[in-house]
Design a protein around this motif. Structure first.
Motif, PDB file in Angstrom:
ATOM      1  N   ILE A 133      24.956  25.227  82.076  1.00 22.62           N
ATOM      2  CA  ILE A 133      24.823  26.683  81.915  1.00 22.62           C
ATOM      3  C   ILE A 133      24.325  27.036  80.514  1.00 22.62           C
ATOM      4  N   GLY A 168      36.159  32.257  78.760  1.00 19.82           N
ATOM      5  CA  GLY A 168      34.864  32.647  79.302  1.00 19.82           C
ATOM      6  C   GLY A 168      35.019  33.382  80.624  1.00 19.82           C
ATOM      7  N   PHE A 169      33.916  33.509  81.323  1.00 18.22           N
ATOM      8  CA  PHE A 169      33.818  34.304  82.554  1.00 18.22           C
ATOM      9  C   PHE A 169      33.672  33.386  83.761  1.00 18.22           C
ATOM     10  N   MET A 188      28.091  41.802  79.919  1.00 16.48           N
ATOM     11  CA  MET A 188      27.280  40.674  79.434  1.00 16.48           C
ATOM     12  C   MET A 188      25.790  40.989  79.528  1.00 16.48           C
ATOM     13  N   ARG A 206      22.837  39.136  87.598  1.00 12.89           N
ATOM     14  CA  ARG A 206      24.205  39.660  87.389  1.00 12.89           C
ATOM     15  C   ARG A 206      24.457  40.843  88.327  1.00 12.89           C
ATOM     16  N   MET A 210      30.167  29.277  91.686  1.00 15.06           N
ATOM     17  CA  MET A 210      30.071  28.801  90.301  1.00 15.06           C
ATOM     18  C   MET A 210      30.630  27.408  90.076  1.00 15.06           C
ATOM     19  N   HIS A 236      30.449  22.662  81.250  1.00 11.25           N
ATOM     20  CA  HIS A 236      30.534  23.962  80.574  1.00 11.25           C
ATOM     21  C   HIS A 236      31.952  24.254  80.064  1.00 11.25           C
ATOM     22  N   TYR A 279      30.127  35.004  73.099  1.00  6.86           N
ATOM     23  CA  TYR A 279      29.406  36.274  72.920  1.00  6.86           C
ATOM     24  C   TYR A 279      30.330  37.273  72.194  1.00  6.86           C
ATOM     25  N   LEU A 294      34.657  30.475  74.155  1.00  6.81           N
ATOM     26  CA  LEU A 294      33.862  29.662  75.090  1.00  6.81           C
ATOM     27  C   LEU A 294      32.969  30.572  75.923  1.00  6.81           C
ATOM     28  N   MET A 332      31.246  33.319  77.450  1.00  4.40           N
ATOM     29  CA  MET A 332      31.380  34.748  77.170  1.00  4.40           C
ATOM     30  C   MET A 332      32.300  34.971  75.964  1.00  4.40           C
ATOM     31  N   ARG A 383      25.897  30.572  73.859  1.00  2.53           N
ATOM     32  CA  ARG A 383      24.519  30.764  73.393  1.00  2.53           C
ATOM     33  C   ARG A 383      24.427  32.116  72.707  1.00  2.53           C
TER      34      ARG A 383
END
Ligand code: MLT
Length: 265
Positions: free
Chosen positions: A214, A26-27, A187, A129, A148, A240, A95, A90, A92, A117
């Motif tokens: 998140i 992820g990010f 994103m 963002r 974060m 997360h 996605y 995970l 991102m 999501r």
């Protein structure tokens, strides 16, 4: 290891033999997010863990989309002469898994959607963002890491696993600004993947940390309702980064899913 992938050099780990599983981070993280999976699962599976372009040891580019990340994974699989894989993403990474499924469904024998999501960003999220990108350009990745960290982990992790808290902070703080900014923009542009959920016919596992702030459990439940035959696992005392915070429970859920749902290739 390094491979020439499209217009970049991609850094990746590739360990073990058997059913290939590709883990997409992820990010704003890198492949070391999946260290517990690389260590524990490569005795049974072929575990492939790339650094996405702009993260870890992979070359950044100024612009990126979820499709571009998916194309990079596809080219890497061709380079490694791997046909079908279980693809785990995970946040991102999820996605990107949706984008990969859209473009290359024949390359999948399983999908694992972790703390992610399907919906696109709201206007407010896009504005956030853009603001985050401006802060990172000015103050560097460490500022983003500071911001974060508290949201990523379960309170239980923050209290009981100080080394892991440090590891996650360091992972975020060392990512290149150009990669972070490109990912934020990518994103923000990503499409709504909800309309395609009903078309997913490959075996799918959805995993979420019970304390994920998140992408909360409600998002995971909605995905399971929409993806035919999919299975939900909620991991207690995880936020997360459920694969890292409760790696044994995560690995157990994955092994069970593969044993019962994924047809060997
Ligand atoms: C991630 O963990 O990849 C991010 O939280 C995803 C996002 O910012 O939407």
């Amino acid at each position: 290891m390094k491979a020439n992938v499209n217009d970049i050099e991609m850094s990746y780990a590739d360990r073990g033999t058997g059913l290939p599983i590709v883990f997409v981070h992820g990010f704003p993280l890198d492949g070391t997010l999946w260290q517990p999976q690389l260590d524990a699962l490569s005795d049974e599976y072929r575990v492939i863990v790339p650094d996405l372009r702009g993260f870890g040891g992979s070359t950044p580019s100024q612009e990126v989309t979820m499709d571009q990340y998916a194309d990079d994974l596809h080219t890497l699989l061709d380079e490694l002469e791997v046909n079908q894989v279980v693809l785990a993403g995970l946040s991102m990474g999820g996605y990107i898994a949706f984008a990969f499924h859209q473009k290359y469904p024949d390359r999948l024998c399983g999908l694992v959607l972790v703390d992610t999501r399907p919906q696109a960003d709201t206007d407010e999220a896009r504005a956030n963002r853009a603001a985050t990108a401006a802060i990172v350009k000015e103050l560097g990745a460490a500022a983003l890491a500071d911001d974060m960290l508290g949201k990523l982990l379960s309170p239980v992790t923050s209290k009981n696993q100080p080394n892991l808290v440090q590891t996650v902070h360091a992972m975020m703080a060392r990512q290149p600004v150009v990669g972070i900014v490109a990912a934020l923009h990518g994103m923000a542009q990503r499409p709504d993947s909800r309309p395609m959920l009903g078309d997913i016919s490959v075996a799918t596992l959805v995993v979420v940390g019970a304390d994920d702030a998140i992408t909360p459990a409600a998002d995971a439940e909605a995905m399971v309702d929409a993806i035919p035959g999919s299975k939900l696992v909620v991991i207690p005392d995880a936020g997360h980064l459920s694969n890292l915070e409760q790696s044994q429970a995560f690995n157990q859920a994955l092994r069970e899913f593969i044993a019962t749902r994924v047809e060997g290739v």
